[in-house]
Design a protein around this motif. Structure first.
Motif, mmCIF file in Angstrom:
data_model
loop_
_atom_site.group_PDB
_atom_site.id
_atom_site.type_symbol
_atom_site.label_atom_id
_atom_site.label_comp_id
_atom_site.label_asym_id
_atom_site.label_seq_id
_atom_site.Cartn_x
_atom_site.Cartn_y
_atom_site.Cartn_z
ATOM 1 N N CYS A 78 0.807 -1.222 0.000
ATOM 2 C CA CYS A 78 0.000 0.000 0.000
ATOM 3 C C CYS A 78 0.843 1.276 0.000
ATOM 4 O O CYS A 78 0.317 2.360 -0.214
ATOM 5 N N SER A 79 2.148 1.185 0.262
ATOM 6 C CA SER A 79 3.021 2.369 0.158
ATOM 7 C C SER A 79 4.476 1.927 0.093
ATOM 8 O O SER A 79 4.814 0.790 0.461
ATOM 9 N N GLY A 80 5.322 2.862 -0.333
ATOM 10 C CA GLY A 80 6.755 2.600 -0.328
ATOM 11 C C GLY A 80 7.278 2.565 1.102
ATOM 12 O O GLY A 80 8.175 1.788 1.428
ATOM 13 N N THR A 81 6.699 3.393 1.952
ATOM 14 C CA THR A 81 7.118 3.445 3.350
ATOM 15 C C THR A 81 6.928 2.086 4.021
ATOM 16 O O THR A 81 7.838 1.566 4.680
ATOM 17 N N VAL A 82 5.745 1.507 3.829
ATOM 18 C CA VAL A 82 5.475 0.191 4.411
ATOM 19 C C VAL A 82 6.333 -0.879 3.719
ATOM 20 O O VAL A 82 6.753 -1.857 4.351
ATOM 21 N N ASP A 105 18.374 10.982 4.647
ATOM 22 C CA ASP A 105 17.552 10.037 3.868
ATOM 23 C C ASP A 105 16.080 10.366 4.089
ATOM 24 O O ASP A 105 15.735 11.255 4.883
ATOM 25 N N PHE A 106 15.238 9.621 3.402
ATOM 26 C CA PHE A 106 13.790 9.749 3.529
ATOM 27 C C PHE A 106 13.382 9.469 4.983
ATOM 28 O O PHE A 106 13.795 8.452 5.548
ATOM 29 N N PRO A 107 12.589 10.367 5.608
ATOM 30 C CA PRO A 107 12.261 10.187 7.033
ATOM 31 C C PRO A 107 11.614 8.840 7.356
ATOM 32 O O PRO A 107 11.855 8.267 8.417
ATOM 33 N N HIS A 152 18.856 5.616 -3.424
ATOM 34 C CA HIS A 152 19.354 6.440 -4.534
ATOM 35 C C HIS A 152 18.556 7.733 -4.485
ATOM 36 O O HIS A 152 17.336 7.700 -4.651
ATOM 37 N N LEU A 153 19.225 8.858 -4.245
ATOM 38 C CA LEU A 153 18.474 10.086 -4.010
ATOM 39 C C LEU A 153 18.826 11.205 -4.975
ATOM 40 O O LEU A 153 20.004 11.439 -5.268
ATOM 41 N N HIS A 154 17.800 11.911 -5.402
ATOM 42 C CA HIS A 154 17.931 13.185 -6.121
ATOM 43 C C HIS A 154 18.767 13.083 -7.396
ATOM 44 O O HIS A 154 19.448 14.022 -7.789
ATOM 45 N N GLU A 176 17.548 -1.980 -0.681
ATOM 46 C CA GLU A 176 17.847 -0.926 -1.653
ATOM 47 C C GLU A 176 16.577 -0.138 -1.948
ATOM 48 O O GLU A 176 15.617 -0.671 -2.498
ATOM 49 N N ASP A 177 16.583 1.139 -1.580
ATOM 50 C CA ASP A 177 15.415 1.995 -1.785
ATOM 51 C C ASP A 177 15.553 2.701 -3.137
ATOM 52 O O ASP A 177 16.344 3.634 -3.276
ATOM 53 N N ALA A 178 14.770 2.242 -4.105
ATOM 54 C CA ALA A 178 14.812 2.819 -5.463
ATOM 55 C C ALA A 178 13.556 3.649 -5.749
ATOM 56 O O ALA A 178 13.192 3.841 -6.903
ATOM 57 N N CYS A 179 12.920 4.146 -4.677
ATOM 58 C CA CYS A 179 11.671 4.910 -4.850
ATOM 59 C C CYS A 179 11.863 6.130 -5.734
ATOM 60 O O CYS A 179 10.931 6.574 -6.401
ATOM 61 N N GLN A 180 13.080 6.713 -5.716
ATOM 62 C CA GLN A 180 13.297 7.930 -6.502
ATOM 63 C C GLN A 180 13.896 7.641 -7.871
ATOM 64 O O GLN A 180 14.121 8.580 -8.639
ATOM 65 N N THR A 181 14.170 6.386 -8.170
ATOM 66 C CA THR A 181 14.830 6.132 -9.443
ATOM 67 C C THR A 181 14.342 4.864 -10.153
ATOM 68 O O THR A 181 15.133 4.029 -10.576
ATOM 69 N N ILE A 200 10.220 0.033 -4.312
ATOM 70 C CA ILE A 200 9.793 1.158 -5.155
ATOM 71 C C ILE A 200 8.473 1.702 -4.618
ATOM 72 O O ILE A 200 7.798 1.037 -3.824
ATOM 73 N N SER A 201 8.140 2.924 -5.040
ATOM 74 C CA SER A 201 6.929 3.596 -4.548
ATOM 75 C C SER A 201 6.023 3.976 -5.712
ATOM 76 O O SER A 201 6.506 4.312 -6.794
ATOM 77 N N PHE A 202 4.719 3.907 -5.471
ATOM 78 C CA PHE A 202 3.737 4.415 -6.433
ATOM 79 C C PHE A 202 2.964 5.584 -5.819
ATOM 80 O O PHE A 202 1.774 5.777 -6.071
ATOM 81 N N GLY A 203 3.639 6.363 -4.967
ATOM 82 C CA GLY A 203 3.010 7.512 -4.314
ATOM 83 C C GLY A 203 2.630 8.599 -5.313
ATOM 84 O O GLY A 203 3.074 8.604 -6.458
ATOM 85 N N GLY A 204 1.814 9.525 -4.837
ATOM 86 C CA GLY A 204 1.184 10.527 -5.696
ATOM 87 C C GLY A 204 2.110 11.432 -6.487
ATOM 88 O O GLY A 204 1.728 11.952 -7.533
ATOM 89 N N SER A 205 3.334 11.644 -5.994
ATOM 90 C CA SER A 205 4.229 12.549 -6.716
ATOM 91 C C SER A 205 5.262 11.776 -7.535
ATOM 92 O O SER A 205 6.059 12.362 -8.253
ATOM 93 N N LYS A 206 5.252 10.452 -7.414
ATOM 94 C CA LYS A 206 6.354 9.662 -7.969
ATOM 95 C C LYS A 206 6.235 9.454 -9.483
ATOM 96 O O LYS A 206 5.192 9.706 -10.074
ATOM 97 N N LEU A 207 7.297 8.933 -10.075
ATOM 98 C CA LEU A 207 7.337 8.772 -11.535
ATOM 99 C C LEU A 207 6.293 7.768 -12.024
ATOM 100 O O LEU A 207 5.785 7.880 -13.133
ATOM 101 N N ARG A 212 -1.141 6.223 -4.207
ATOM 102 C CA ARG A 212 -0.480 5.517 -3.100
ATOM 103 C C ARG A 212 -0.013 4.172 -3.633
ATOM 104 O O ARG A 212 -0.546 3.685 -4.628
ATOM 105 N N GLY A 213 0.899 3.549 -2.928
ATOM 106 C CA GLY A 213 1.287 2.192 -3.304
ATOM 107 C C GLY A 213 2.791 2.012 -3.349
ATOM 108 O O GLY A 213 3.553 2.985 -3.293
ATOM 109 N N GLY A 214 3.213 0.752 -3.407
ATOM 110 C CA GLY A 214 4.637 0.443 -3.470
ATOM 111 C C GLY A 214 4.839 -1.031 -3.758
ATOM 112 O O GLY A 214 3.871 -1.762 -4.004
HETATM 113 C C1 LIG Z 1 8.749 8.470 -1.739
HETATM 114 C C2 LIG Z 1 9.838 7.725 -1.082
HETATM 115 C C3 LIG Z 1 9.581 6.583 -0.281
HETATM 116 C C4 LIG Z 1 8.233 5.972 -0.011
HETATM 117 O O1 LIG Z 1 7.173 6.782 -0.188
HETATM 118 P P1 LIG Z 1 5.631 6.416 -0.114
HETATM 119 O O2 LIG Z 1 5.011 7.740 -0.350
HETATM 120 O O3 LIG Z 1 5.356 5.854 1.238
HETATM 121 O O4 LIG Z 1 5.297 5.443 -1.198
HETATM 122 C C5 LIG Z 1 10.668 5.935 0.271
HETATM 123 N N1 LIG Z 1 11.925 6.370 0.068
HETATM 124 C C6 LIG Z 1 12.211 7.439 -0.690
HETATM 125 C C7 LIG Z 1 13.626 7.838 -0.889
HETATM 126 C C8 LIG Z 1 11.177 8.164 -1.286
HETATM 127 O O5 LIG Z 1 11.477 9.229 -2.032
#
Ligand SMILES: *Cc1c(COP(=O)(O)O)cnc(C)c1O
Length: 387
Positions: A78-82, A105-107, A152-154, A176-181, A200-207, A212-214
């Protein structure tokens, strides 16, 4: 390179001071309004799959992700965070364990480590960048360290080969957090496919967005099995829905050509800003592969811009119609009871205080828009230098 001169932005006066904005129409919205998504909505409406627990879209999405990332197992969440938390659980990280994490890093990644009962061990990022410095891993190691979370950030790629080699020697697992790439390539392998578990993440701002989702990606059948068992509460506790899976499918097809357009845009922007003092771009792909760009980052140069200058810089750029914002706050100020810090984390301090990020939608707007972004940045920096 031919530079397209934006004719209507000849005024040096900043929009924040009443001048003409470089993008009077404002920043582009995300996602773009497109027919293929509308067709998905029509199709799931007419066949009723929008309201089912399980129809074909979830399975199709799993298959496509497996193919794209070349990992044999995918767990949709349901999210990248989870997904980060589930990845840690899948790797058997729990109370009493330590998990290495970058000081910037991502909080949610700090919280995910705490959520499984483990303690974050903060190590520094590379100087002038945002990714975990592989050379510092050995100094962060201790007998309780069970995993490392690396992002992988920014637009910067983390050196996965070195990190995974070190981890294998030490018996440490890698998330390995590839949410941003998503769609990025690191040292010949898909970003997200290097670790014992990738996210990976399928959040609202993501590519790739479903609002929501991941997903967790893994080569390890046991990781998938442990996540399944943990998530099963008589029903799925952290699911992605059919509706979300359905809207992701056409986006997955467009990811590679869009990533290519975003890469070209970033190259142009970096080239255009090469002689401009005040901004320091990250290592871009760092020679490690091909990044994909969710946010493209710079560090503001302390020689040109004071500690409080970032707020002023961003307010002025936003008034010009450029979607730029601050980076993460990082964890350098977290209390010593919540984490173990390795050294003073100087590069993480700088990242937390000086990062500015350009949001991706403008990168699909073509070379003329990139020249205008560069112009807006130059205009703001030159006004700040005078002021
Ligand atoms: C967006 C993001 C996540 C997870 O985000 P969700 O909004 O919970 O899907 C995790 N790590 C990084 C680096 C992100 O940018």
């Amino acid at each position: 390179m031919t530079i397209i001169h934006p004719v209507h932005v000849d005024s040096q006066r900043l929009a924040i001071h009443g001048g003409a904005a470089v993008f009077p129409e404002g920043a582009p919205t995300w996602p773009p309004v497109e027919e293929d998504i509308l067709n998905v909505f029509r199709a799931i409406w007419s066949d009723g799959s929008w309201a089912r627990y399980q129809a074909e879209h979830l399975e199709t999405l799993e298959q496509q992700l497996m193919r794209q990332f070349k990992t044999p197992y995918v767990v949709l969440t349901c999210s990248g965070t989870v997904a980060v938390e589930l990845a840690l659980r899948g790797l058997k990280v729990g109370p009493g364990d330590e998990v290495i994490l970058a000081g910037y890093d991502f909080p949610g990644n700090f919280r995910a480590i705490e959520a499984v009962g483990a303690i974050p061990v903060l190590t520094d990022v590379v100087a002038g960048g945002w990714s975990l410095d592989a050379c510092l891993l050995e100094a962060a190691w201790g007998p309780k360290v069970r995993a490392v979370v690396v992002s992988h950030l920014h637009g910067e790629l983390a050196p996965m080969r070195d990190i995974c080699r070190w981890a294998a020697d030490r018996g440490v697992r890698v998330v390995e957090d590839a949410c941003q790439t998503p769609g990025g390539l690191v040292q010949g392998q898909a970003a997200g496919a290097w670790g014992d578990a990738g996210v990976i993440s399928f959040g609202g701002s993501k590519l790739l967005t479903a609002g929501r989702g991941g997903a967790v990606l893994t080569h390890d059948a046991q990781v998938r099995q442990r996540i399944r068992i943990f998530s099963q509460r008589g029903n799925e506790a952290f699911p992605l829905s059919e509706m979300q899976a359905a809207v992701l499918l056409p986006q997955l097809e467009k990811l590679a050509p869009r990533n290519q357009r975003r890469q070209q845009a970033v190259s142009r922007l970096v080239e255009r800003l090469a002689g401009v003092s005040g901004l320091m771009p990250g290592k871009i792909d760092g020679g490690l592969g091909v990044a994909s760009y969710y946010k493209f980052g710079w560090l503001l140069d302390p020689k040109t811009i004071s500690e409080h200058g970032r707020t002023e810089f961003l307010a002025a750029l936003q008034a010009e119609g450029v979607a730029m914002g601050e980076g993460f706050r990082g964890f350098v100020r977290r209390g010593n009871r919540r984490c173990r810090k390795v050294g003073t984390l100087p590069a993480s301090h700088i990242a937390a205080e000086r990062t500015v990020l350009l949001h991706h939608p403008v990168l699909l707007q073509g070379p003329e828009a990139m020249d205008r972004v560069a112009w807006a940045i130059e205009k703001v920096l030159s006004a700040m230098n005078k002021g």
